[in-house]
Structure formats: structure tokens, C-alpha cells
Scaffold this motif. Sequence first.
Motif, PDB file in Angstrom:
ATOM      1  N   LEU A 102       0.843  -1.198   0.000  1.00 18.62           N
ATOM      2  CA  LEU A 102       0.000   0.000   0.000  1.00 18.62           C
ATOM      3  C   LEU A 102       0.877   1.246   0.000  1.00 18.62           C
ATOM      4  O   LEU A 102       1.940   1.270   0.636  1.00 18.62           O
ATOM      5  N   PRO A 103       0.464   2.245  -0.764  1.00 16.11           N
ATOM      6  CA  PRO A 103       1.273   3.488  -0.763  1.00 16.11           C
ATOM      7  C   PRO A 103       1.227   4.139   0.613  1.00 16.11           C
ATOM      8  O   PRO A 103       0.250   4.014   1.354  1.00 16.11           O
ATOM      9  N   PRO A 104       2.317   4.794   0.950  1.00 23.67           N
ATOM     10  CA  PRO A 104       2.304   5.470   2.259  1.00 23.67           C
ATOM     11  C   PRO A 104       1.263   6.569   2.287  1.00 23.67           C
ATOM     12  O   PRO A 104       0.919   7.157   1.257  1.00 23.67           O
ATOM     13  N   PRO A 105       0.722   6.818   3.423  1.00 29.28           N
ATOM     14  CA  PRO A 105      -0.284   7.888   3.506  1.00 29.28           C
ATOM     15  C   PRO A 105       0.340   9.235   3.138  1.00 29.28           C
ATOM     16  O   PRO A 105       1.525   9.482   3.393  1.00 29.28           O
ATOM     17  N   PRO A 106      -0.431  10.078   2.470  1.00 29.35           N
ATOM     18  CA  PRO A 106       0.116  11.393   2.073  1.00 29.35           C
ATOM     19  C   PRO A 106       0.487  12.224   3.294  1.00 29.35           C
ATOM     20  O   PRO A 106      -0.189  12.199   4.328  1.00 29.35           O
ATOM     21  N   VAL A 107       1.608  12.864   3.117  1.00 30.57           N
ATOM     22  CA  VAL A 107       2.082  13.740   4.202  1.00 30.57           C
ATOM     23  C   VAL A 107       1.510  15.138   3.985  1.00 30.57           C
ATOM     24  O   VAL A 107       1.621  15.709   2.889  1.00 30.57           O
ATOM     25  N   ALA A 108       0.868  15.604   4.988  1.00 28.03           N
ATOM     26  CA  ALA A 108       0.265  16.940   4.884  1.00 28.03           C
ATOM     27  C   ALA A 108       1.367  17.988   4.871  1.00 28.03           C
ATOM     28  O   ALA A 108       2.193  18.068   5.796  1.00 28.03           O
ATOM     29  N   LEU A 109       1.445  18.738   3.790  1.00 27.69           N
ATOM     30  CA  LEU A 109       2.443  19.804   3.669  1.00 27.69           C
ATOM     31  C   LEU A 109       1.872  21.100   4.241  1.00 27.69           C
ATOM     32  O   LEU A 109       0.667  21.350   4.159  1.00 27.69           O
ATOM     33  N   PRO A 110       2.744  21.861   4.768  1.00 24.92           N
ATOM     34  CA  PRO A 110       2.233  23.151   5.290  1.00 24.92           C
ATOM     35  C   PRO A 110       1.749  24.023   4.131  1.00 24.92           C
ATOM     36  O   PRO A 110       2.277  23.965   3.016  1.00 24.92           O
ATOM     37  N   PRO A 111       0.712  24.781   4.326  1.00 29.05           N
ATOM     38  CA  PRO A 111       0.182  25.626   3.241  1.00 29.05           C
ATOM     39  C   PRO A 111       1.219  26.639   2.776  1.00 29.05           C
ATOM     40  O   PRO A 111       1.995  27.174   3.569  1.00 29.05           O
TER      41      PRO A 111
END
Length: 219
Positions: A102-111
Amino acid sequence: MAYADQQMSGNKITALIIVAVLHVVVGYALVTGLAYSAFKKIKEVTTAVKIDEDKPPPPPPPPPKTDMPPPPPIVAPPPPISFNAPAPQIQTVAAPPPPTPLPPPPVALPPTPAPPPPRFTPKAAVAKGRPGEWVTSNDYPSRALREEREGVTGFRLSIGTDGKVTNCEITKSSGSPDLDQATCDNLRRRGRFNAATDGDGNPTAGVYASSVRWQIPKE
């Protein structure tokens, strides 16, 4: 057999010895005048001693019986093994592919911070004078005029920071190459603009697009 022969020889020797003794006794009796008495005695002895004929020796005694173990049982040999049996069929089973990770969960980037608002409103290049006079009926190619060819030529101009035309591109042909060429030649020579400006108010490159209608003037 040797023991029986030895026994028979011993009997014969004994009989011979007895006969010899009897002869000696008879001779002695005759000499001494005792012949009659000796005759009786010899007769008695002869009657008493009976020489048996040689008899076959008795058979040897049977061997003693011993407790012998019973003979081993007779085992039938195993049936012959046939090597013509068909070889076992090997079935190849394809292993299932490993599960797709499974692909790694997306990392939330700072806006991303919004850029600061420009200090000036950017402006496009603006034509100076009257653009309709940059190309006139006097610029009509003579050959196209004689052949009475007309059309509309679309163009796009590239404007430098000094407001001059740096390039002309035909976006729509009139159908006559000489009319299209005359359009760009006159615009390069006569076109003048106020240069475009960026957000800081500095001059920058810009574009200008329009069209020219080639129409033979009526007298």
C-alpha cells in the motif's frame, strides 16, 4: 567295520590256542597211559568249547537323537518389480504474486504562504496614436490590387520594453501571402507602444494582437 574284523580275528586265535592245548594234552595222555581218561576229558572239553562261525558284526548303534531346531519356513520370493510404470506427472503451480504494498499515507504539507500583493497593477502594452493608420490602402500590393484579391490577416506582435515591435506572427492568413507579408512589414515600421509594466511598475515585454482587412478601395 574295523572293529568287527578285529573281533573275528580274536575268536579264531582263541580257538587255535585251545586246539593246540588239546593236542598237547592228548599227546601227554598217550605218553602217560592216560589216554582213556584224557579222551573223555578232551571230549568233554570239546563238547564244552564250541567254536562259533564268524558272524557279521552287529550294526552300529544309531546316533543319539538330538533336539534339532525346526527348519526355517520357506518364504516365497517377492514378485519382480516392473520399471515400466509411467513416470509421475509433475504439475507446476504458479505462485501467486506478492501483494502490492500500500502506498504510504500522504504527508500533509504546510500551506504555501500567499505572495504579497503587487504594489502596482500590471498593465499590457498600449498602442500609441491610431493603429488603423499603420496599414492603409496605399500599402496594397500592386499585384494583389491588379488581381483584385482581398482578405483579412490576423497578427500578433511582440513588444519590447522600449515599446517597439520585436516580432510579428500571422495568426490567420488572408489567403494571399503577399497581403500577409505586407501586414507585418508595415506594422514593424509604424507600430509604437507604451511598454507593458509588471507589479513593481517596471517596463516588461508584452504582446498586442489584432487584424487587418485588405479591401480594394472604391473610386
